[in-house]
Motif scaffolding. Structure first.
Motif, PDB file in Angstrom:
ATOM      1  N   ASP A   1       9.713 -46.999 -23.575  1.00 43.00           N
ATOM      2  CA  ASP A   1      10.959 -47.986 -24.939  1.00 43.00           C
ATOM      3  C   ASP A   1      10.244 -46.693 -26.002  1.00 43.00           C
ATOM      4  N   VAL A   2      11.759 -46.366 -26.407  1.00 44.37           N
ATOM      5  CA  VAL A   2      12.138 -45.790 -27.247  1.00 44.37           C
ATOM      6  C   VAL A   2      12.656 -45.842 -28.671  1.00 44.37           C
ATOM      7  N   ARG A   3      12.068 -45.549 -29.889  1.00 47.19           N
ATOM      8  CA  ARG A   3      12.412 -46.665 -31.675  1.00 47.19           C
ATOM      9  C   ARG A   3      13.042 -45.101 -31.780  1.00 47.19           C
ATOM     10  N   TYR A   4      14.148 -45.849 -32.467  1.00 48.61           N
ATOM     11  CA  TYR A   4      15.084 -44.001 -33.446  1.00 48.61           C
ATOM     12  C   TYR A   4      16.141 -45.029 -34.528  1.00 48.61           C
ATOM     13  N   LYS A   5      15.564 -44.496 -35.584  1.00 46.54           N
ATOM     14  CA  LYS A   5      16.336 -45.243 -36.542  1.00 46.54           C
ATOM     15  C   LYS A   5      16.261 -45.733 -36.722  1.00 46.54           C
ATOM     16  N   GLY A   6      15.433 -47.476 -36.638  1.00 47.13           N
ATOM     17  CA  GLY A   6      15.024 -48.776 -36.643  1.00 47.13           C
ATOM     18  C   GLY A   6      15.741 -49.490 -35.570  1.00 47.13           C
ATOM     19  N   TYR A   7      16.154 -48.891 -35.075  1.00 51.37           N
ATOM     20  CA  TYR A   7      17.018 -49.135 -33.321  1.00 51.37           C
ATOM     21  C   TYR A   7      15.565 -48.754 -31.790  1.00 51.37           C
ATOM     22  N   ASP A   8      15.289 -50.480 -31.165  1.00 50.45           N
ATOM     23  CA  ASP A   8      15.045 -50.148 -29.723  1.00 50.45           C
ATOM     24  C   ASP A   8      16.160 -49.544 -28.989  1.00 50.45           C
ATOM     25  N   ILE A   9      15.622 -48.850 -28.039  1.00 47.33           N
ATOM     26  CA  ILE A   9      16.207 -47.925 -26.687  1.00 47.33           C
ATOM     27  C   ILE A   9      15.343 -48.675 -25.058  1.00 47.33           C
ATOM     28  N   PRO A  10      15.686 -49.415 -24.738  1.00 48.73           N
ATOM     29  CA  PRO A  10      14.691 -50.571 -23.569  1.00 48.73           C
ATOM     30  C   PRO A  10      14.603 -49.497 -22.593  1.00 48.73           C
ATOM     31  N   CYS A  11      12.971 -49.100 -21.960  1.00 53.06           N
ATOM     32  CA  CYS A  11      13.318 -48.662 -20.528  1.00 53.06           C
ATOM     33  C   CYS A  11      14.042 -49.028 -19.848  1.00 53.06           C
ATOM     34  N   GLY A  12      14.670 -48.080 -18.810  1.00 54.78           N
ATOM     35  CA  GLY A  12      15.560 -48.719 -18.050  1.00 54.78           C
ATOM     36  C   GLY A  12      16.619 -48.373 -18.253  1.00 54.78           C
ATOM     37  N   TRP A  13      16.672 -48.482 -19.601  1.00 58.12           N
ATOM     38  CA  TRP A  13      18.307 -48.617 -20.234  1.00 58.12           C
ATOM     39  C   TRP A  13      19.109 -47.329 -19.944  1.00 58.12           C
ATOM     40  N   LYS A  14      20.559 -47.469 -19.519  1.00 57.37           N
ATOM     41  CA  LYS A  14      21.354 -46.383 -19.249  1.00 57.37           C
ATOM     42  C   LYS A  14      21.606 -45.652 -21.191  1.00 57.37           C
ATOM     43  N   VAL A  15      21.469 -44.340 -21.027  1.00 55.60           N
ATOM     44  CA  VAL A  15      21.583 -44.019 -22.045  1.00 55.60           C
ATOM     45  C   VAL A  15      23.123 -42.859 -22.401  1.00 55.60           C
ATOM     46  N   LEU A  16      23.859 -42.988 -22.768  1.00 54.22           N
ATOM     47  CA  LEU A  16      24.658 -41.941 -23.064  1.00 54.22           C
ATOM     48  C   LEU A  16      24.730 -40.769 -23.851  1.00 54.22           C
ATOM     49  N   PRO A  17      24.367 -40.046 -24.966  1.00 55.32           N
ATOM     50  CA  PRO A  17      24.405 -39.122 -25.895  1.00 55.32           C
ATOM     51  C   PRO A  17      26.236 -38.304 -25.400  1.00 55.32           C
ATOM     52  N   VAL A  18      26.914 -38.011 -26.542  1.00 52.58           N
ATOM     53  CA  VAL A  18      28.444 -39.078 -27.185  1.00 52.58           C
ATOM     54  C   VAL A  18      28.537 -37.102 -27.344  1.00 52.58           C
ATOM     55  N   ILE A  19      28.628 -35.911 -26.476  1.00 57.27           N
ATOM     56  CA  ILE A  19      28.323 -34.579 -27.224  1.00 57.27           C
ATOM     57  C   ILE A  19      29.741 -34.334 -28.178  1.00 57.27           C
ATOM     58  N   SER A  20      31.249 -34.607 -27.438  1.00 62.18           N
ATOM     59  CA  SER A  20      32.181 -34.982 -28.273  1.00 62.18           C
ATOM     60  C   SER A  20      32.187 -35.290 -29.767  1.00 62.18           C
TER      61      SER A  20
END
Length: 497
Positions: free
Chosen positions: A359-378
Protein backbone atom coordinates in the motif's frame (compact mmCIF):
# COMPACT_ATOMS: atom_id res chain seq x y z
CA UNK A 1 -30.59 -28.04 19.33
CA UNK A 2 -27.22 -29.73 19.71
CA UNK A 3 -23.99 -27.78 20.11
CA UNK A 4 -22.94 -28.79 16.58
CA UNK A 5 -26.23 -27.63 15.09
CA UNK A 6 -25.99 -24.38 17.02
CA UNK A 7 -22.42 -23.85 15.76
CA UNK A 8 -23.41 -24.54 12.16
CA UNK A 9 -26.32 -22.16 12.55
CA UNK A 10 -24.01 -19.34 13.67
CA UNK A 11 -21.27 -19.84 11.04
CA UNK A 12 -23.02 -18.19 8.02
CA UNK A 13 -24.02 -14.96 9.80
CA UNK A 14 -20.58 -14.69 11.44
CA UNK A 15 -18.85 -15.12 8.09
CA UNK A 16 -21.18 -12.55 6.53
CA UNK A 17 -20.38 -10.04 9.25
CA UNK A 18 -16.64 -10.64 8.87
CA UNK A 19 -16.83 -10.16 5.11
CA UNK A 20 -18.83 -6.95 5.48
CA UNK A 21 -16.38 -5.64 8.10
CA UNK A 22 -13.42 -6.50 5.86
CA UNK A 23 -15.00 -4.74 2.89
CA UNK A 24 -15.82 -1.74 5.04
CA UNK A 25 -12.27 -1.70 6.42
CA UNK A 26 -10.72 -1.80 2.94
CA UNK A 27 -13.13 0.83 1.67
CA UNK A 28 -12.28 3.05 4.61
CA UNK A 29 -8.57 2.32 4.21
CA UNK A 30 -8.60 3.38 0.57
CA UNK A 31 -11.10 6.19 0.77
CA UNK A 32 -8.56 8.53 -0.83
CA UNK A 33 -8.22 6.74 -4.15
CA UNK A 34 -7.49 9.17 -6.99
CA UNK A 35 -10.53 10.36 -8.95
CA UNK A 36 -11.37 8.67 -12.23
CA UNK A 37 -13.66 6.33 -14.15
CA UNK A 38 -13.55 2.53 -14.12
CA UNK A 39 -15.41 2.17 -17.43
CA UNK A 40 -17.06 -1.03 -18.60
CA UNK A 41 -16.79 -4.31 -16.66
CA UNK A 42 -13.53 -6.14 -17.46
CA UNK A 43 -12.73 -4.00 -20.53
CA UNK A 44 -12.75 -0.86 -18.44
CA UNK A 45 -11.33 1.99 -20.51
CA UNK A 46 -8.68 -0.06 -22.33
CA UNK A 47 -10.08 0.48 -25.83
CA UNK A 48 -10.06 4.25 -25.42
CA UNK A 49 -6.59 4.21 -23.87
CA UNK A 50 -5.13 2.23 -26.77
CA UNK A 51 -6.81 4.24 -29.53
CA UNK A 52 -4.08 5.49 -31.95
CA UNK A 53 -3.02 9.14 -31.79
CA UNK A 54 -0.19 11.41 -32.94
CA UNK A 55 3.05 10.39 -31.23
CA UNK A 56 3.96 14.01 -30.49
CA UNK A 57 0.89 14.35 -28.25
CA UNK A 58 -0.44 12.47 -25.24
CA UNK A 59 -3.65 11.58 -27.08
CA UNK A 60 -7.28 12.46 -26.43
CA UNK A 61 -7.72 9.87 -23.68
CA UNK A 62 -4.91 11.20 -21.51
CA UNK A 63 -5.73 14.82 -22.31
CA UNK A 64 -9.38 14.36 -21.34
CA UNK A 65 -8.66 12.43 -18.14
CA UNK A 66 -5.94 14.82 -16.97
CA UNK A 67 -8.22 17.81 -17.57
CA UNK A 68 -11.06 16.16 -15.61
CA UNK A 69 -9.18 14.28 -12.88
CA UNK A 70 -5.65 15.68 -12.67
CA UNK A 71 -2.30 14.07 -13.37
CA UNK A 72 -3.02 11.04 -11.18
CA UNK A 73 -6.25 9.15 -11.76
CA UNK A 74 -7.78 5.72 -11.44
CA UNK A 75 -9.10 3.60 -14.28
CA UNK A 76 -9.60 -0.01 -15.35
CA UNK A 77 -6.99 -0.91 -17.97
CA UNK A 78 -5.84 -4.27 -19.36
CA UNK A 79 -8.46 -5.98 -17.22
CA UNK A 80 -7.18 -4.61 -13.90
CA UNK A 81 -7.93 -1.68 -11.59
CA UNK A 82 -5.20 0.81 -12.42
CA UNK A 83 -3.60 4.01 -11.17
CA UNK A 84 -2.43 6.11 -14.13
CA UNK A 85 0.31 8.66 -13.48
CA UNK A 86 1.16 11.65 -15.65
CA UNK A 87 2.93 13.12 -12.62
CA UNK A 88 6.73 13.27 -13.06
CA UNK A 89 7.32 12.98 -9.31
CA UNK A 90 5.20 9.86 -8.94
CA UNK A 91 6.78 8.36 -12.05
CA UNK A 92 10.22 8.78 -10.48
CA UNK A 93 8.94 7.30 -7.24
CA UNK A 94 7.58 4.25 -9.06
CA UNK A 95 10.78 3.62 -11.01
CA UNK A 96 13.15 4.25 -8.11
CA UNK A 97 11.21 1.95 -5.78
CA UNK A 98 11.25 -1.06 -8.08
CA UNK A 99 11.26 -4.19 -5.93
CA UNK A 100 10.31 -2.31 -2.76
CA UNK A 101 6.96 -0.63 -3.43
CA UNK A 102 6.37 -1.55 -7.07
CA UNK A 103 7.41 -4.25 -9.51
CA UNK A 104 7.24 -4.92 -13.23
CA UNK A 105 3.86 -6.30 -14.32
CA UNK A 106 3.45 -6.66 -18.07
CA UNK A 107 0.34 -8.34 -19.51
CA UNK A 108 0.54 -12.10 -19.70
CA UNK A 109 0.41 -11.96 -23.50
CA UNK A 110 3.80 -10.18 -23.57
CA UNK A 111 5.41 -12.96 -21.59
CA UNK A 112 3.66 -15.48 -23.81
CA UNK A 113 5.35 -14.19 -26.93
CA UNK A 114 8.69 -12.90 -25.60
CA UNK A 115 9.06 -15.85 -23.23
CA UNK A 116 8.67 -16.33 -19.50
CA UNK A 117 12.42 -15.76 -19.05
CA UNK A 118 12.44 -12.54 -21.05
CA UNK A 119 14.30 -9.79 -19.22
CA UNK A 120 11.33 -7.51 -19.91
CA UNK A 121 8.96 -9.53 -17.71
CA UNK A 122 11.38 -10.92 -15.13
CA UNK A 123 11.50 -9.44 -11.64
CA UNK A 124 13.75 -9.83 -8.63
CA UNK A 125 17.09 -11.63 -8.68
CA UNK A 126 16.63 -13.21 -12.11
CA UNK A 127 16.09 -9.79 -13.68
CA UNK A 128 19.16 -8.45 -11.86
CA UNK A 129 21.26 -11.36 -13.12
CA UNK A 130 20.13 -10.95 -16.71
CA UNK A 131 20.55 -7.18 -16.60
CA UNK A 132 24.08 -7.60 -15.24
CA UNK A 133 24.91 -9.86 -18.18
CA UNK A 134 23.69 -7.19 -20.57
CA UNK A 135 25.57 -4.42 -18.77
CA UNK A 136 28.80 -6.42 -18.73
CA UNK A 137 28.56 -7.10 -22.43
CA UNK A 138 27.65 -3.46 -23.16
CA UNK A 139 30.43 -2.08 -20.99
CA UNK A 140 31.97 1.29 -21.72
CA UNK A 141 35.16 -0.42 -22.86
CA UNK A 142 33.29 -2.61 -25.34
CA UNK A 143 31.34 0.39 -26.65
CA UNK A 144 34.61 2.24 -27.24
CA UNK A 145 36.73 -0.56 -28.63
CA UNK A 146 34.33 -2.76 -30.56
CA UNK A 147 30.72 -1.68 -30.87
CA UNK A 148 31.39 1.82 -32.22
CA UNK A 149 33.18 0.40 -35.26
CA UNK A 150 30.42 -2.17 -35.79
CA UNK A 151 27.75 0.55 -35.62
CA UNK A 152 29.72 2.60 -38.15
CA UNK A 153 30.09 -0.36 -40.50
CA UNK A 154 26.37 -1.09 -40.56
CA UNK A 155 25.50 2.59 -40.95
CA UNK A 156 27.77 2.85 -43.98
CA UNK A 157 26.28 -0.30 -45.51
CA UNK A 158 22.73 1.09 -45.32
CA UNK A 159 23.37 4.68 -46.33
CA UNK A 160 25.84 3.64 -49.03
CA UNK A 161 22.98 1.97 -50.89
CA UNK A 162 20.94 5.21 -51.15
CA UNK A 163 20.86 6.53 -54.71
CA UNK A 164 20.35 10.03 -56.04
CA UNK A 165 16.66 11.03 -56.34
CA UNK A 166 15.58 7.67 -54.95
CA UNK A 167 12.64 7.39 -52.59
CA UNK A 168 13.51 5.26 -49.58
CA UNK A 169 11.35 4.31 -46.62
CA UNK A 170 13.42 5.71 -43.80
CA UNK A 171 11.76 3.58 -41.12
CA UNK A 172 12.48 0.39 -43.04
CA UNK A 173 16.06 1.48 -43.65
CA UNK A 174 16.53 2.20 -39.95
CA UNK A 175 15.11 -1.23 -39.11
CA UNK A 176 17.45 -2.85 -41.62
CA UNK A 177 20.39 -1.10 -39.95
CA UNK A 178 19.47 -2.02 -36.37
CA UNK A 179 18.46 -5.61 -37.18
CA UNK A 180 21.68 -6.41 -38.98
CA UNK A 181 23.75 -4.77 -36.28
CA UNK A 182 21.96 -6.69 -33.51
CA UNK A 183 22.12 -9.98 -35.44
CA UNK A 184 25.90 -9.63 -35.73
CA UNK A 185 26.23 -8.31 -32.17
CA UNK A 186 24.23 -11.21 -30.69
CA UNK A 187 25.18 -14.17 -32.92
CA UNK A 188 27.87 -12.96 -35.39
CA UNK A 189 25.42 -13.20 -38.31
CA UNK A 190 26.59 -11.30 -41.37
CA UNK A 191 24.21 -9.03 -43.32
CA UNK A 192 22.99 -10.46 -46.61
CA UNK A 193 23.75 -14.09 -45.76
CA UNK A 194 20.84 -16.46 -46.47
CA UNK A 195 20.50 -17.46 -42.81
CA UNK A 196 20.42 -13.81 -41.76
CA UNK A 197 17.75 -12.98 -44.32
CA UNK A 198 15.68 -16.00 -43.28
CA UNK A 199 15.92 -14.95 -39.65
CA UNK A 200 14.93 -11.40 -40.58
CA UNK A 201 11.83 -12.68 -42.40
CA UNK A 202 10.74 -14.68 -39.37
CA UNK A 203 11.49 -11.76 -37.09
CA UNK A 204 9.24 -9.43 -39.10
CA UNK A 205 6.36 -11.89 -38.64
CA UNK A 206 7.24 -12.16 -34.96
CA UNK A 207 7.19 -8.37 -34.50
CA UNK A 208 3.75 -8.04 -36.07
CA UNK A 209 2.43 -10.38 -33.40
CA UNK A 210 4.15 -8.61 -30.52
CA UNK A 211 2.20 -5.43 -31.31
CA UNK A 212 -1.09 -7.16 -32.18
CA UNK A 213 -4.10 -8.26 -30.16
CA UNK A 214 -3.19 -11.48 -28.24
CA UNK A 215 -5.58 -13.75 -30.11
CA UNK A 216 -3.96 -17.15 -30.56
CA UNK A 217 -6.03 -18.52 -33.44
CA UNK A 218 -4.89 -19.86 -36.81
CA UNK A 219 -4.21 -17.02 -39.22
CA UNK A 220 -4.02 -14.25 -36.60
CA UNK A 221 -0.89 -12.09 -36.34
CA UNK A 222 -0.37 -13.30 -32.77
CA UNK A 223 -0.72 -16.94 -33.77
CA UNK A 224 1.73 -16.53 -36.66
CA UNK A 225 4.14 -14.73 -34.32
CA UNK A 226 4.14 -17.67 -31.91
CA UNK A 227 5.07 -19.95 -34.82
CA UNK A 228 7.86 -17.56 -35.85
CA UNK A 229 9.02 -17.44 -32.25
CA UNK A 230 9.48 -21.21 -32.30
CA UNK A 231 11.41 -20.97 -35.58
CA UNK A 232 13.67 -18.20 -34.24
CA UNK A 233 14.35 -20.07 -30.99
CA UNK A 234 15.17 -23.20 -32.98
CA UNK A 235 17.66 -21.18 -35.02
CA UNK A 236 19.31 -19.74 -31.88
CA UNK A 237 19.40 -23.18 -30.26
CA UNK A 238 21.26 -24.63 -33.26
CA UNK A 239 23.78 -21.80 -32.98
CA UNK A 240 24.20 -22.62 -29.29
CA UNK A 241 24.93 -26.26 -30.05
CA UNK A 242 27.46 -25.27 -32.72
CA UNK A 243 29.24 -23.03 -30.23
CA UNK A 244 29.33 -25.70 -27.54
CA UNK A 245 31.02 -28.07 -29.99
CA UNK A 246 33.73 -25.52 -30.72
CA UNK A 247 36.90 -25.81 -28.68
CA UNK A 248 37.16 -22.03 -28.24
CA UNK A 249 33.90 -20.13 -28.06
CA UNK A 250 33.56 -16.73 -29.72
CA UNK A 251 33.19 -14.18 -26.94
CA UNK A 252 32.92 -11.31 -29.42
CA UNK A 253 29.16 -11.81 -29.62
CA UNK A 254 26.60 -12.04 -26.86
CA UNK A 255 25.80 -15.71 -27.42
CA UNK A 256 29.42 -16.76 -26.92
CA UNK A 257 29.84 -14.46 -23.95
CA UNK A 258 26.74 -15.80 -22.18
CA UNK A 259 27.68 -19.42 -22.78
CA UNK A 260 31.08 -18.89 -21.20
CA UNK A 261 30.31 -16.38 -18.45
CA UNK A 262 26.84 -17.24 -17.13
CA UNK A 263 25.02 -20.12 -15.45
CA UNK A 264 21.76 -19.56 -17.30
CA UNK A 265 19.83 -22.57 -18.57
CA UNK A 266 19.26 -23.14 -22.27
CA UNK A 267 15.67 -21.86 -22.05
CA UNK A 268 16.80 -18.75 -20.18
CA UNK A 269 19.50 -17.99 -22.75
CA UNK A 270 17.02 -18.40 -25.62
CA UNK A 271 14.51 -15.99 -24.11
CA UNK A 272 17.25 -13.52 -23.15
CA UNK A 273 18.67 -13.36 -26.67
CA UNK A 274 15.25 -13.07 -28.27
CA UNK A 275 14.18 -10.26 -25.94
CA UNK A 276 17.45 -8.38 -26.51
CA UNK A 277 17.06 -8.72 -30.28
CA UNK A 278 13.58 -7.26 -29.89
CA UNK A 279 14.65 -4.43 -27.57
CA UNK A 280 17.81 -3.54 -29.45
CA UNK A 281 16.20 -3.55 -32.87
CA UNK A 282 12.76 -2.06 -32.48
CA UNK A 283 13.30 0.91 -30.17
CA UNK A 284 16.53 2.14 -31.77
CA UNK A 285 15.13 1.96 -35.30
CA UNK A 286 12.04 3.96 -34.33
CA UNK A 287 14.22 6.59 -32.63
CA UNK A 288 16.37 6.96 -35.76
CA UNK A 289 13.27 7.29 -37.97
CA UNK A 290 11.88 9.94 -35.60
CA UNK A 291 15.11 11.95 -35.82
CA UNK A 292 14.94 11.91 -39.62
CA UNK A 293 11.31 13.03 -39.46
CA UNK A 294 11.89 15.88 -37.00
CA UNK A 295 15.04 17.14 -38.71
CA UNK A 296 13.30 17.30 -42.10
CA UNK A 297 11.21 20.21 -40.82
CA UNK A 298 14.02 21.89 -38.84
CA UNK A 299 16.66 23.17 -41.30
CA UNK A 300 18.42 25.22 -38.61
CA UNK A 301 19.14 22.05 -36.66
CA UNK A 302 20.35 20.26 -39.81
CA UNK A 303 22.67 23.18 -40.54
CA UNK A 304 24.19 23.14 -37.07
CA UNK A 305 24.54 19.37 -37.17
CA UNK A 306 26.27 19.58 -40.54
CA UNK A 307 28.75 22.14 -39.24
CA UNK A 308 29.50 19.99 -36.19
CA UNK A 309 30.11 16.86 -38.24
CA UNK A 310 32.07 18.65 -40.97
CA UNK A 311 34.46 19.84 -38.29
CA UNK A 312 34.90 16.27 -37.06
CA UNK A 313 35.33 15.05 -40.64
CA UNK A 314 37.97 17.66 -41.50
CA UNK A 315 39.95 16.78 -38.38
CA UNK A 316 39.85 13.11 -39.39
CA UNK A 317 41.15 13.97 -42.84
CA UNK A 318 43.98 16.07 -41.45
CA UNK A 319 45.08 13.27 -39.13
CA UNK A 320 44.92 10.70 -41.92
CA UNK A 321 42.29 8.64 -40.13
CA UNK A 322 39.12 7.30 -41.69
CA UNK A 323 37.13 5.53 -39.00
CA UNK A 324 35.36 7.33 -36.19
CA UNK A 325 36.62 6.84 -32.64
CA UNK A 326 35.38 7.59 -29.15
CA UNK A 327 36.90 11.06 -29.09
CA UNK A 328 34.99 11.92 -32.27
CA UNK A 329 31.78 10.66 -30.67
CA UNK A 330 32.29 12.80 -27.59
CA UNK A 331 32.63 15.88 -29.83
CA UNK A 332 29.08 15.39 -31.12
CA UNK A 333 27.60 17.75 -28.53
CA UNK A 334 24.77 19.29 -30.52
CA UNK A 335 24.01 15.82 -31.87
CA UNK A 336 23.30 14.75 -28.29
CA UNK A 337 20.87 17.67 -28.00
CA UNK A 338 19.08 16.42 -31.13
CA UNK A 339 18.98 12.89 -29.71
CA UNK A 340 17.56 14.09 -26.39
CA UNK A 341 14.92 16.18 -28.12
CA UNK A 342 13.96 13.32 -30.45
CA UNK A 343 13.49 11.00 -27.48
CA UNK A 344 11.58 13.62 -25.49
CA UNK A 345 9.16 14.61 -28.25
CA UNK A 346 8.83 11.23 -29.97
CA UNK A 347 8.59 9.08 -26.82
CA UNK A 348 9.50 5.68 -28.23
CA UNK A 349 8.47 4.09 -24.90
CA UNK A 350 5.34 5.91 -23.79
CA UNK A 351 4.38 4.12 -20.59
CA UNK A 352 5.51 1.24 -18.41
CA UNK A 353 3.62 -1.58 -16.71
CA UNK A 354 4.04 -1.79 -12.94
CA UNK A 355 2.12 -3.15 -9.93
CA UNK A 356 2.02 -1.93 -6.35
CA UNK A 357 3.39 -4.62 -4.03
CA UNK A 358 2.60 -2.58 -0.91
CA UNK A 359 0.00 0.00 0.00
CA UNK A 360 1.41 3.36 -1.08
CA UNK A 361 0.28 6.91 -0.34
CA UNK A 362 1.36 9.77 -2.59
CA UNK A 363 0.16 13.39 -2.42
CA UNK A 364 -2.77 12.30 -0.28
CA UNK A 365 -3.85 9.55 -2.70
CA UNK A 366 -3.92 5.85 -1.87
CA UNK A 367 -2.43 3.31 -4.26
CA UNK A 368 -3.63 -0.11 -3.02
CA UNK A 369 -1.37 -3.13 -2.97
CA UNK A 370 -2.06 -5.33 -6.01
CA UNK A 371 -3.31 -2.52 -8.24
CA UNK A 372 -1.75 -2.01 -11.64
CA UNK A 373 0.22 1.25 -11.98
CA UNK A 374 1.03 2.94 -15.29
CA UNK A 375 3.72 5.65 -15.18
CA UNK A 376 3.10 7.53 -18.45
CA UNK A 377 6.56 8.82 -19.39
CA UNK A 378 5.33 10.71 -22.45
CA UNK A 379 2.94 12.80 -20.36
CA UNK A 380 5.82 14.17 -18.29
CA UNK A 381 7.93 14.83 -21.41
CA UNK A 382 5.07 16.81 -22.97
CA UNK A 383 4.09 18.65 -19.79
CA UNK A 384 4.23 22.45 -20.36
CA UNK A 385 5.01 22.98 -16.68
CA UNK A 386 8.23 21.00 -17.13
CA UNK A 387 9.24 21.82 -20.72
CA UNK A 388 8.65 25.13 -22.51
CA UNK A 389 6.63 24.71 -25.72
CA UNK A 390 6.71 20.92 -25.27
CA UNK A 391 5.24 20.16 -28.70
CA UNK A 392 8.01 22.04 -30.55
CA UNK A 393 11.10 20.23 -31.80
CA UNK A 394 13.74 22.45 -30.20
CA UNK A 395 17.15 20.79 -29.66
CA UNK A 396 18.47 24.09 -28.29
CA UNK A 397 16.35 23.62 -25.19
CA UNK A 398 19.14 21.27 -24.07
CA UNK A 399 21.64 24.12 -24.32
CA UNK A 400 21.55 27.60 -22.80
CA UNK A 401 18.60 29.70 -23.94
CA UNK A 402 20.80 32.27 -25.63
CA UNK A 403 22.31 29.60 -27.92
CA UNK A 404 19.04 29.11 -29.77
CA UNK A 405 19.25 30.69 -33.26
CA UNK A 406 15.90 32.36 -32.71
CA UNK A 407 16.21 32.93 -28.99
CA UNK A 408 13.73 30.10 -28.39
CA UNK A 409 15.98 27.99 -26.20
CA UNK A 410 14.31 26.34 -23.30
CA UNK A 411 14.87 26.77 -19.62
CA UNK A 412 18.04 24.75 -18.95
CA UNK A 413 17.38 24.53 -15.24
CA UNK A 414 14.21 22.60 -16.02
CA UNK A 415 14.89 20.71 -19.22
CA UNK A 416 18.37 19.49 -18.36
CA UNK A 417 17.09 17.84 -15.21
CA UNK A 418 17.30 14.09 -15.49
CA UNK A 419 14.48 13.97 -12.96
CA UNK A 420 12.00 14.99 -15.67
CA UNK A 421 13.66 13.27 -18.64
CA UNK A 422 13.24 9.49 -18.56
CA UNK A 423 13.32 8.10 -22.13
CA UNK A 424 15.08 4.94 -20.92
CA UNK A 425 13.06 4.45 -17.75
CA UNK A 426 14.93 4.66 -14.47
CA UNK A 427 15.89 2.97 -11.25
CA UNK A 428 17.00 -0.69 -11.16
CA UNK A 429 15.33 -1.33 -14.54
CA UNK A 430 17.02 1.53 -16.40
CA UNK A 431 17.50 0.35 -20.00
CA UNK A 432 20.81 -1.55 -20.21
CA UNK A 433 21.23 -0.52 -23.85
CA UNK A 434 20.68 3.22 -23.41
CA UNK A 435 24.27 4.21 -24.22
CA UNK A 436 24.35 1.90 -27.24
CA UNK A 437 21.10 3.40 -28.53
CA UNK A 438 22.48 6.94 -28.32
CA UNK A 439 25.69 5.80 -30.03
CA UNK A 440 23.69 4.26 -32.89
CA UNK A 441 21.68 7.45 -33.37
CA UNK A 442 24.76 9.68 -33.30
CA UNK A 443 26.75 7.67 -35.86
CA UNK A 444 23.74 7.37 -38.16
CA UNK A 445 23.13 11.14 -37.97
CA UNK A 446 26.83 11.80 -38.64
CA UNK A 447 26.77 10.05 -42.02
CA UNK A 448 23.26 11.20 -42.83
CA UNK A 449 23.88 14.95 -42.58
CA UNK A 450 27.30 14.77 -44.24
CA UNK A 451 26.05 12.99 -47.31
CA UNK A 452 22.37 13.75 -47.92
CA UNK A 453 19.58 16.25 -48.15
CA UNK A 454 16.14 14.70 -47.75
CA UNK A 455 12.49 15.64 -47.79
CA UNK A 456 9.23 13.79 -47.29
CA UNK A 457 8.14 12.06 -50.49
CA UNK A 458 4.58 11.71 -49.21
CA UNK A 459 2.71 12.87 -46.10
CA UNK A 460 3.45 10.77 -43.04
CA UNK A 461 3.75 11.17 -39.29
CA UNK A 462 4.44 9.04 -36.25
CA UNK A 463 1.45 7.52 -34.47
CA UNK A 464 1.25 5.82 -31.09
CA UNK A 465 -0.65 2.50 -31.25
CA UNK A 466 0.66 2.69 -28.39
CA UNK A 467 3.92 1.47 -29.94
CA UNK A 468 5.30 4.23 -32.19
CA UNK A 469 5.13 3.64 -35.92
CA UNK A 470 4.99 5.54 -39.22
CA UNK A 471 1.97 4.23 -41.18
CA UNK A 472 3.74 4.76 -44.53
CA UNK A 473 7.21 3.81 -43.24
CA UNK A 474 8.37 7.46 -43.65
CA UNK A 475 9.11 7.76 -47.41
CA UNK A 476 11.81 10.36 -48.16
CA UNK A 477 13.42 11.57 -51.38
CA UNK A 478 17.21 11.54 -51.30
CA UNK A 479 19.58 14.16 -52.70
CA UNK A 480 23.34 13.77 -52.39
CA UNK A 481 25.18 16.73 -50.95
CA UNK A 482 27.65 18.50 -53.24
CA UNK A 483 30.85 16.47 -53.19
CA UNK A 484 33.08 19.49 -52.62
CA UNK A 485 31.47 19.95 -49.21
CA UNK A 486 32.29 16.44 -48.05
CA UNK A 487 35.47 15.34 -46.41
CA UNK A 488 34.17 12.04 -45.09
CA UNK A 489 32.56 10.07 -47.91
CA UNK A 490 30.55 6.92 -47.54
CA UNK A 491 32.48 3.97 -49.04
CA UNK A 492 30.92 1.94 -51.81
CA UNK A 493 28.86 -0.78 -50.11
CA UNK A 494 29.24 -4.48 -50.81
CA UNK A 495 26.37 -6.58 -52.06
CA UNK A 496 25.03 -7.31 -48.58
CA UNK A 497 22.37 -4.66 -48.89
Amino acid sequence: MSDLEFFLFLVPPILAVLIILNLFKRKHKFQNLPPGDMGWPFLGETIGYLRPYSATTIGDFMQDHISRHGKIFKSNLFGEPTIVSADAGLNRNILQNEGRLFECNYPRSIGGILGKWSMLVQVGQMHRDMRMISLNFLSNARLRNQLLSEVEKHTVLVLGSWKQDFVVCAQDEAKKFTFNFMAEHIMSLQPGNPETEKLKKEYITFMKGVVSAPLNFPGTAYGKALQSRSTILGFIERKMEERRKEMNGNENDLLGWVLKNSNLSKEQILDLLLSLLFAGHETSSVAIALSIFFLESCPAAVQQLTEEHLEISRAKKQSGETELNWDDYKKMEFTQCVINETLRLGNVVRFLHRKAVKDVRYKGYDIPCGWKVLPVISAAHLDPSLFDRPHDFDPWRWQNAEESPSGKGGSPGTTKSSNNFMPFGGGPRLCAGSELAKLEMAIFIHYLVLNFHWKLAAPDQAFAYPYVDFPNALPITIQHRSSNKLNHHIPTPNSSY
